[in-house]
Design an enzyme around this catalytic site. Sequence first.
Site, PDB file in Angstrom:
ATOM      1  CD  GLU A  84       0.195   8.232  -6.412  1.00 41.15           C
ATOM      2  OE1 GLU A  84      -0.222   9.346  -6.755  1.00 41.15           O
ATOM      3  OE2 GLU A  84      -0.001   7.729  -5.280  1.00 41.15           O
ATOM      4  CD  GLU A 109      -7.104   3.769  -8.385  1.00 41.68           C
ATOM      5  OE1 GLU A 109      -6.158   3.839  -7.592  1.00 41.68           O
ATOM      6  OE2 GLU A 109      -7.854   2.758  -8.439  1.00 41.68           O
ATOM      7  CG  ASP A 136      -2.816  -4.265 -13.778  1.00 42.38           C
ATOM      8  OD1 ASP A 136      -1.690  -3.809 -13.471  1.00 42.38           O
ATOM      9  OD2 ASP A 136      -3.322  -5.232 -13.207  1.00 42.38           O
ATOM     10  CG  ASP A 159      -4.993  -2.517  -2.994  1.00 39.81           C
ATOM     11  OD1 ASP A 159      -5.546  -1.962  -2.041  1.00 39.81           O
ATOM     12  OD2 ASP A 159      -5.215  -2.213  -4.191  1.00 39.81           O
ATOM     13  CE  LYS A 163      -9.758 -13.270   1.482  1.00 35.39           C
ATOM     14  NZ  LYS A 163     -11.018 -12.798   0.938  1.00 35.39           N
ATOM     15  CG  ASP A 195      -1.247   0.819   6.366  1.00 38.12           C
ATOM     16  OD1 ASP A 195      -1.276   0.995   5.129  1.00 38.12           O
ATOM     17  OD2 ASP A 195      -2.139   0.210   6.980  1.00 38.12           O
TER      18      ASP A 195
END
Length: 255
Positions: A84, A109, A136, A159, A163, A195
């Site tokens: 994940e 994470e 990362d 995420d 921008k 979403d």
Amino acid sequence: MPVNQPPSYRVGPDSFDTDNARLQRALDRYDEGKGLIGGDPNRRPRWLNPLPAEPAPAFRLHQSSETQLERLQIFLGSAPLEIEIGCGPGDFIINWAGQHPERHFLAFEIKLKLVNRIIKRARRQGIDNLWISDDDARYDLPRLLKPASVDVFHVLFPDPWWKPRHQARRLFVSPFVEILALLLRPDGVLRVATDVPGYGNALQKVIQTSGQFSQHRPELAEKFADAAATSRQAFCDKINRPYRFFYFTKQSLTT
Ligand SMILES: C[S@@+](CC[C@H](N)C(=O)[O-])C[C@H]1O[C@@H](n2cnc3c(N)ncnc32)[C@H](O)[C@@H]1O
């Protein structure tokens, strides 16, 4: 933030633009670590924010001991592997690892606070088939894993980085999709959720453009019917915000 409270989430715009010229300039320097969260991993100070002491199942590629990285390699190679990327507080992966003791799980994470919480939760629940890193993931994956060694990648509610100046941090750009394609075994699954409708369209496009994955295969949802909700998913459910899961498979060598 109190220890067990979920992270606070925002709802951003549904639309999703890409400044292609700017993104391409960043991608041209991807191998230099351009856009890596936390900067160049080789220059990360060792004494700041240490991970839980070894042999806890946590690592940083450039800081963990050789013995710890050997333990990790044995773990990665000794059972079917699911990964994940961006697991947040770990609500999905801890539960999924608990449901599948015969498989091995690796989670990335970048927020150390969450990593520490996950290690403690997993330990309390007796889960011994999950390792985690606050590196990362884009840096570690190609350096850590062999081609065709991963059964399933989960990238849940990544995420969007709307921008233009943050676009280089987006996961679903072509070099990242190439890494996933290289590491997934033939017919291995890429499971994604978002979403943000615009991001859903953009990620489908970049995945299809790679030519290495199937179209979205909704029937694969059944395979994950017992998966626990992620923290972002639970937040969306609470505020009645729609989201979508996508399932792609790595093209097998014969197709
Ligand atoms: C929107 S949150 C979603 C968390 C979780 N998947 C969920 O659905 O609740 C995205 C998470 O990915 C992590 N993240 C973003 N880029 C990452 C990267 N390149 N490597 C590892 N983690 C990353 C962030 O710190 C954040 O916790």
